[in-house]
Design a protein around this motif. Structure first.
Motif, PDB file in Angstrom:
ATOM      1  N   THR A  36      15.718 -15.653 -26.346  1.00 24.52           N
ATOM      2  CA  THR A  36      16.322 -15.970 -27.348  1.00 24.52           C
ATOM      3  C   THR A  36      16.157 -14.784 -28.369  1.00 24.52           C
ATOM      4  N   THR A  37      15.207 -14.454 -28.777  1.00 25.81           N
ATOM      5  CA  THR A  37      15.272 -13.127 -29.810  1.00 25.81           C
ATOM      6  C   THR A  37      16.625 -12.018 -28.915  1.00 25.81           C
ATOM      7  N   PRO A  38      16.975 -11.545 -30.385  1.00 25.98           N
ATOM      8  CA  PRO A  38      18.017 -10.360 -29.731  1.00 25.98           C
ATOM      9  C   PRO A  38      16.960  -8.983 -28.913  1.00 25.98           C
ATOM     10  N   TYR A  39      18.011  -8.414 -28.703  1.00 24.78           N
ATOM     11  CA  TYR A  39      17.099  -6.648 -27.832  1.00 24.78           C
ATOM     12  C   TYR A  39      17.191  -6.408 -29.142  1.00 24.78           C
ATOM     13  N   GLU A  40      16.087  -5.174 -29.157  1.00 25.25           N
ATOM     14  CA  GLU A  40      15.673  -4.380 -30.166  1.00 25.25           C
ATOM     15  C   GLU A  40      16.112  -3.077 -30.105  1.00 25.25           C
ATOM     16  N   ALA A  41      17.535  -2.547 -30.631  1.00 28.88           N
ATOM     17  CA  ALA A  41      18.357  -1.750 -30.138  1.00 28.88           C
ATOM     18  C   ALA A  41      17.024  -0.328 -29.957  1.00 28.88           C
ATOM     19  N   LEU A  42      16.994   0.915 -29.615  1.00 32.58           N
ATOM     20  CA  LEU A  42      16.205   1.727 -29.612  1.00 32.58           C
ATOM     21  C   LEU A  42      17.489   2.946 -30.343  1.00 32.58           C
ATOM     22  N   PRO A  43      15.976   4.058 -30.730  1.00 34.43           N
ATOM     23  CA  PRO A  43      16.880   5.011 -31.107  1.00 34.43           C
ATOM     24  C   PRO A  43      17.686   6.554 -30.368  1.00 34.43           C
ATOM     25  N   VAL A  44      18.744   6.436 -30.666  1.00 38.78           N
ATOM     26  CA  VAL A  44      19.828   7.159 -30.319  1.00 38.78           C
ATOM     27  C   VAL A  44      19.170   8.669 -29.031  1.00 38.78           C
ATOM     28  N   SER A  45      18.122   9.077 -29.850  1.00 39.55           N
ATOM     29  CA  SER A  45      17.775   9.990 -29.601  1.00 39.55           C
ATOM     30  C   SER A  45      16.712  10.235 -28.606  1.00 39.55           C
ATOM     31  N   LEU A  46      15.774   8.744 -28.441  1.00 37.88           N
ATOM     32  CA  LEU A  46      15.210   8.486 -27.559  1.00 37.88           C
ATOM     33  C   LEU A  46      16.004   7.914 -26.338  1.00 37.88           C
ATOM     34  N   ILE A  47      17.020   7.336 -26.115  1.00 38.42           N
ATOM     35  CA  ILE A  47      18.288   6.650 -25.736  1.00 38.42           C
ATOM     36  C   ILE A  47      18.229   8.526 -24.736  1.00 38.42           C
ATOM     37  N   GLN A  48      18.649   9.418 -25.325  1.00 40.11           N
ATOM     38  CA  GLN A  48      18.972  10.350 -25.179  1.00 40.11           C
ATOM     39  C   GLN A  48      17.801  11.327 -24.049  1.00 40.11           C
ATOM     40  N   LYS A  49      16.706  10.963 -24.531  1.00 38.88           N
ATOM     41  CA  LYS A  49      15.865  11.582 -23.690  1.00 38.88           C
ATOM     42  C   LYS A  49      15.750  11.001 -22.146  1.00 38.88           C
ATOM     43  N   TYR A  50      16.304  10.040 -21.525  1.00 40.07           N
ATOM     44  CA  TYR A  50      16.454  10.045 -20.657  1.00 40.07           C
ATOM     45  C   TYR A  50      17.470   9.514 -19.855  1.00 40.07           C
ATOM     46  N   HIS A  51      18.486  10.529 -20.585  1.00 43.87           N
ATOM     47  CA  HIS A  51      19.376  10.546 -20.012  1.00 43.87           C
ATOM     48  C   HIS A  51      20.184  12.464 -18.566  1.00 43.87           C
ATOM     49  N   TYR A  52      20.659  11.404 -17.648  1.00 46.52           N
ATOM     50  CA  TYR A  52      21.022  12.708 -17.105  1.00 46.52           C
ATOM     51  C   TYR A  52      21.021  14.247 -17.640  1.00 46.52           C
ATOM     52  N   THR A  53      21.967  14.776 -18.703  1.00 51.66           N
ATOM     53  CA  THR A  53      21.803  15.321 -18.964  1.00 51.66           C
ATOM     54  C   THR A  53      20.389  16.357 -19.599  1.00 51.66           C
ATOM     55  N   ASN A  54      19.121  15.367 -19.625  1.00 54.48           N
ATOM     56  CA  ASN A  54      18.126  16.194 -20.124  1.00 54.48           C
ATOM     57  C   ASN A  54      17.812  16.116 -19.537  1.00 54.48           C
ATOM     58  N   TRP A  55      17.412  15.257 -18.172  1.00 58.12           N
ATOM     59  CA  TRP A  55      16.955  15.729 -16.727  1.00 58.12           C
ATOM     60  C   TRP A  55      17.711  17.254 -16.088  1.00 58.12           C
ATOM     61  N   ILE A  56      18.348  17.468 -16.024  1.00 62.04           N
ATOM     62  CA  ILE A  56      19.030  18.662 -15.634  1.00 62.04           C
ATOM     63  C   ILE A  56      18.668  19.832 -16.835  1.00 62.04           C
ATOM     64  N   SER A  57      18.592  19.966 -18.508  1.00 60.44           N
ATOM     65  CA  SER A  57      17.931  20.798 -18.726  1.00 60.44           C
ATOM     66  C   SER A  57      16.744  21.716 -18.752  1.00 60.44           C
ATOM     67  N   THR A  58      15.890  20.210 -18.404  1.00 61.47           N
ATOM     68  CA  THR A  58      14.752  19.750 -17.942  1.00 61.47           C
ATOM     69  C   THR A  58      14.247  20.425 -17.543  1.00 61.47           C
ATOM     70  N   ILE A  59      14.919  20.594 -15.998  1.00 63.12           N
ATOM     71  CA  ILE A  59      14.993  22.016 -15.208  1.00 63.12           C
ATOM     72  C   ILE A  59      14.982  22.924 -15.431  1.00 63.12           C
ATOM     73  N   ILE A  60      16.686  23.437 -15.368  1.00 63.37           N
ATOM     74  CA  ILE A  60      16.896  24.765 -15.034  1.00 63.37           C
ATOM     75  C   ILE A  60      16.073  25.456 -16.834  1.00 63.37           C
ATOM     76  N   ASP A  61      16.184  24.514 -18.283  1.00 61.26           N
ATOM     77  CA  ASP A  61      14.632  25.733 -18.906  1.00 61.26           C
ATOM     78  C   ASP A  61      13.594  25.526 -18.555  1.00 61.26           C
ATOM     79  N   ASP A  62      12.913  25.118 -17.473  1.00 57.70           N
ATOM     80  CA  ASP A  62      11.551  25.179 -17.286  1.00 57.70           C
ATOM     81  C   ASP A  62      11.772  26.598 -16.649  1.00 57.70           C
TER      82      ASP A  62
END
Length: 321
Positions: free
Chosen positions: A292-318
């Motif tokens: 019954t309680t609403p979803y508590e939205a997460l910071p955009v920066s935290l969502i971006q951390k788990y986005h595929y673009t960050n997955w790619i950047s992690t591998i390339i930057d390493d």
């Protein structure tokens, strides 16, 4: 990086990695992409089929995989790549991996299954400059590099009304007992649910789940997700604890999650108001206020951390020199 070349190979039945190929094009001027799951193969003759059966018995490998993947290996003849990234490298034979490794400066693998689930993954680690995995136990046991699964979507537009409280889709295996406990709870509390269980063979009808024999593509799964209030995730407990794509979907769609994965509590996005963790193979009892309680939205920066673009950047930057 724009003057550089990459080869990306995956085995993907659902389309989770399509945007990885697209994202790599933002970093490389030339990206070759092969989805091994799309390769059709027929044995040329009875001898080839019998040879494959014998090889599997003696060598514990599918010769069919060699035949399917050899055209990819041959297509790289005479080429060099700045990066070769392979998901499911265990499908390749050693001789094929040796050839691919000789054609790149950075030979990289990603495991979205645990070594416990696919033992050959352990045998091919040494071929690679770096191996990433979503399984923390394998990071510790085999000195691999941790990189979790990712949010594979950029956007999703739909006008579907909510039709049920919860949705999940999974294969018919030992986890069915846990899904049954979730179903019984939902049924007892008069909640609507749509739980799809894939089986290669027809199954008796059940009031607790819907058995399907045809694999759902990702477009169909997203359609179901858009119609539910929350997502259920029964991970392969006892085998692997890496985050499934059901988790990334819950993050992307801002939908609550019911999961059997205790390790999710160690992630920075974990919020007990959004995620309820159940014990496998035990009766389920979820407090009503979770629904019954609403979803508590997460910071955009935290969502971006788990986005595929960050997955790619992690591998390339390493691997930047």
């Amino acid at each position: 990086m724009k003057d550089k070349k990459a080869l990306f190979i995956t085995f993907d039945l659902s389309g989770y990695y399509d945007n990885i190929a697209k994202g790599l094009s933002e970093h490389f001027s030339d990206v070759e992409f092969h989805n091994v799951a799309n390769i059709k193969f027929k044995y040329k003759n009875l001898f080839q089929r019998l040879h494959s059966v014998l090889y599997k018995v003696l060598k514990k490998q599918k010769l069919k995989n060699y035949y399917k993947l050899q055209p990819i290996v041959e297509s790289t003849q005479g080429k060099t790549y700045d990066y070769i990234i392979i998901v499911r490298p265990d499908l390749f034979f050693d001789s094929q991996l040796i050839k691919l490794k000789s054609r790149t400066k950075h030979f990289i693998a990603y495991y979205h299954d645990s070594i416990n689930n696919i033992l050959r993954k352990k045998d091919v680690v040494h071929f690679f400059d770096k191996v990433y995995t979503y399984e923390k136990k394998d990071v510790y046991n085999y000195k691999l590099n941790f990189l979790t699964n990712f949010i594979y979507l950029d956007d999703y537009f739909n006008s579907n009304p909510i039709e049920y409280d919860a949705f999940t889709i999974m294969s018919k295996d030992y986890r069915l007992e846990t899904l049954e406990q979730v179903s019984l709870f939902f049924k007892k509390h008069n909640k609507k649910f749509n739980f799809l269980v894939h089986s290669d063979k027809e199954q008796p009808k059940s009031e607790l789940f819907t058995f399907i024999t045809e694999r759902q593509n990702n477009k169909q799964v997203l359609e179901h997700i858009s119609k539910c209030k929350l997502i259920v995730d029964i991970h392969k407990y006892g085998i692997q604890d890496g985050l499934t794509f059901r988790v990334s979907e819950s993050l992307f769609f801002n939908k609550k999650l019911i999961t059997s994965n205790q390790d999710i509590k160690t992630y920075d996005f974990y919020n007990p108001k959004n995620i309820y963790v159940i014990e496998p193979n035990t009766p389920v009892n979820i407090p009503e206020d979770f629904f019954t309680t609403p979803y508590e939205a997460l910071p955009v920066s935290l969502i971006q951390k788990y986005h595929y673009t960050n997955w790619i950047s992690t591998i390339i930057d390493d691997h930047k020199v």
